[in-house]
Write an enzyme that holds these catalytic residues in place. Structure first.
Site, PDB file in Angstrom:
ATOM      1  N   ILE A 152       0.658  -1.158  -0.164  1.00 50.12           N
ATOM      2  CA  ILE A 152      -0.023   0.176   0.153  1.00 50.12           C
ATOM      3  C   ILE A 152       0.755   1.403  -0.086  1.00 50.12           C
ATOM      4  CG2 ILE A 152      -1.612   1.256   1.194  1.00 50.12           C
ATOM      5  CD1 ILE A 152      -2.704  -1.290   2.396  1.00 50.12           C
ATOM      6  N   ASP A 256      -8.522   6.963   9.491  1.00 48.82           N
ATOM      7  CA  ASP A 256      -9.431   6.016   9.073  1.00 48.82           C
ATOM      8  C   ASP A 256      -9.672   5.094  10.302  1.00 48.82           C
ATOM      9  OD1 ASP A 256     -11.359   4.992   7.548  1.00 48.82           O
ATOM     10  OD2 ASP A 256      -9.802   3.502   6.985  1.00 48.82           O
ATOM     11  N   GLU A 261     -11.992  -0.408  17.864  1.00 44.88           N
ATOM     12  CA  GLU A 261     -12.977   0.001  16.818  1.00 44.88           C
ATOM     13  C   GLU A 261     -14.414  -0.944  17.318  1.00 44.88           C
ATOM     14  OE1 GLU A 261     -11.324  -0.467  13.002  1.00 44.88           O
ATOM     15  OE2 GLU A 261     -10.079   1.165  13.334  1.00 44.88           O
ATOM     16  N   HIS A 279     -13.271   3.638   9.324  1.00 46.72           N
ATOM     17  CA  HIS A 279     -12.554   2.417   8.855  1.00 46.72           C
ATOM     18  C   HIS A 279     -12.980   1.728   7.232  1.00 46.72           C
ATOM     19  CE1 HIS A 279      -9.638  -1.359  10.017  1.00 46.72           C
ATOM     20  NE2 HIS A 279      -9.652  -1.078   8.628  1.00 46.72           N
TER      21      HIS A 279
END
Length: 529
Positions: A152, A256, A261, A279
């Protein structure tokens, strides 16, 4: 013939079902409903999940037939990989399915932070025209620091190149040459923190990376810096980031991901210079479809016994082309070894000689172990649990390589020491344009016999008449000899006969064979699937 059962535990794209094809029975359940999951998983061969279904030790214990857990995404927080490995269950994911989506979101957050896009939009929708308040900054000629040049990070670096920025990067596992190919200069983390106008994070979450950018690091940055994290929550310390934003030591942030979470409440959400998303890195139609299709293909490969490129607890399918043909050969050699030895060894060497030794041949060690146990344990042996079976039996396994192979381009030797000190060794190779699998040695005696479904191996003292006697006994029983080869250490010395047969010899015939040949051992090798 009963079709393998695949359980879809969460909503996946229609393309996922299509990629599975007609060879499976497809069932569905709500994986987030624990009772429903534990009932549904009992008799399935594979399960496909996203993030809501927990495939833990309890679920794995309930799944009597399970062979594959497929996570349609990147993270594996909801799958107990260790318990799956112990159970011989392969775990696969889709590690490249979301890389484009994640890279593009990182760029989106960076630009949104630079130009205050969401804040200005929210103000305008509230009836406020605040052009001066939301004045931003350009990327042109700015220094962008990329923390992590994995797949990435590389995509982000490539895309940032179009903005005419100065790229610097921190990644201790990437060479300066590779960074240079991406237009980035490799620097230390401290240098990156001190020089960057924008910082974007692209690291996996590990004990070493948690809190990598914390209070100390945030005292080293420019007060105009904007920090983006669309990788994993916790890499950037959220409390330290909040203090730096409030104190004016950081100009803005785009986030993000969060340490915990789902995250619906955070002091960071109160700050106008923070851009946040829930996310969404993999949340594109394309990424979801790619993930589903990728794991569907992996399930097909796994249930057909093939190597799977995206397996996380088994040898990867990313195997050099020159090595790949040796995998079925070595697996067969493992079965030959067991048939000759009659038991598992206490010490086991896999020796690779020849040209293929220059490649990563670790998959051949696992293939050898898979073959070794295939015919001697009750449970199904896979590339996942074969090393576990060896470890459970305290078998010392070694992988040895050498480029020297005098007689063939490549030779693979399996050599083991049994509990009584006896040593057994088998050698194999691939020959000719068709890569024919051949057995080329047993216990130091040279042979060249094709590996076939049915074989007979005899040890005896060399003397006249043995070959004729074997032909007569097998012929009378209706067993046709396809080929036969005799190896011996000297005339009248120890001899070894290997016969390839068109059908398996009756068990009751083996006593006659032993008597007529004066054999000290007679072994049947059955490689039929």
């Amino acid at each position: 013939m009963t079709r393998p059962v695949v359980l879809i535990a969460e909503e996946l794209s229609p393309a996922t079902i299509e990629a599975l094809g007609p060879d499976f029975e497809i069932r569905s359940c709500d994986g987030s409903d624990r009772g429903q999951l534990l009932t549904a998983i009992v008799d399935v061969d594979a399960i496909l999940v996203r993030s809501a279904t927990k495939v833990d030790a309890e679920a794995l214990a309930a799944a009597r037939r399970l062979r594959v857990v497929a996570r349609a995404g990147v993270g594996l927080d909801n799958v107990d990989v260790k318990a799956a490995t112990q159970a011989g269950v392969m775990v696969v994911n889709a590690p490249t399915s979301n890389i484009t989506s994640a890279a593009e979101l990182s760029i989106a957050l960076l630009l949104a932070s630079a130009r205050n896009v969401p804040q200005a939009g929210a103000a305008l929708k509230a009836g406020q025209w605040k052009r001066s308040k939301y004045s931003g900054v350009e990327l042109l000629d700015k220094t962008v620091g990329v923390v992590g040049l994995g797949r990435i990070g590389q995509l982000v670096a490539q895309r940032l190149g179009g903005f005419d920025v100065r790229l610097i990067a921190y990644d201790p596992y990437v060479s300066s040459a590779r960074a240079g190919q991406l237009g980035a200069k490799l620097v230390s983390l401290d240098e990156l923190l001190e020089q960057s106008d924008f910082i974007t994070v692209h690291l996996p979450k590990t004990p070493e990376t948690i809190g990598l950018i914390g209070d100390e690091e945030l005292h080293k940055v420019k007060p105009t810096v904007r920090i983006v994290n669309a990788a994993r929550g916790g890499i950037v310390d959220e409390d330290a980031l909040y203090r730096a934003l409030v104190d004016g030591r950081v100009a803005g942030a785009g986030l993000d991901v969060f340490a915990k979470e789902p995250c619906t409440s955070s002091p960071l959400f109160e700050l106008d210079n923070v851009v946040v998303t829930p996310h969404l890195g993999a949340s594109t139609a394309e990424a979801q479809e790619k993930a589903g299709v990728a794991v569907a293909r992996s399930v097909r490969l796994a249930l057909s016994g093939e190597l799977v490129p995206d397996a996380v607890n088994a040898p990867s399918g990313v195997v050099a082309e020159d090595v790949r043909p040796g995998i079925p050969l070595v697996e067969k050699l493992g079965r030959v070894f067991t048939a000759l030895a009659g038991s598992a060894p206490v010490q086991f060497d896999v020796k690779i000689r020849g040209e293929i030794s220059q490649y990563d041949v670790s998959v051949l060690q696992v293939a050898a172990l898979k073959g070794l146990f295939t015919d001697i344990v009750e449970e199904k042996v896979t590339y996942v649990n074969a090393p576990v079976l060896a470890a459970d039996r305290c078998i010392e396994v070694r992988l040895l390589t050498t480029a020297e192979s005098p007689e063939f381009r490549n030779v693979i030797t399996l050599r083991g020491t049994l509990a009584d000190g006896t040593q057994v060794a088998v050698d194999g190779t691939l020959t000719g344009p068709k890569q024919v699998e051949k057995l080329v040695g047993i216990d130091g005696l040279d042979l060249e016999v094709p590996l076939t479904a049915h074989m007979l191996v005899l040890r005896y003292t060399d003397r006249p008449g043995v070959i004729g006697a074997l032909g007569r006994i097998l012929g009378d029983a209706g067993v046709n000899i396809a080929s036969m080869q005799v190896a011996r250490n000297a005339e009248g010395g120890d001899a070894l006969s290997v016969l390839t047969l068109d059908s398996a010899p009756p068990v009751e015939l083996l006593g006659d064979v032993a008597r007529e040949a004066g054999a000290t051992s007679v072994r049947v090798i059955d490689l039929e699937e």
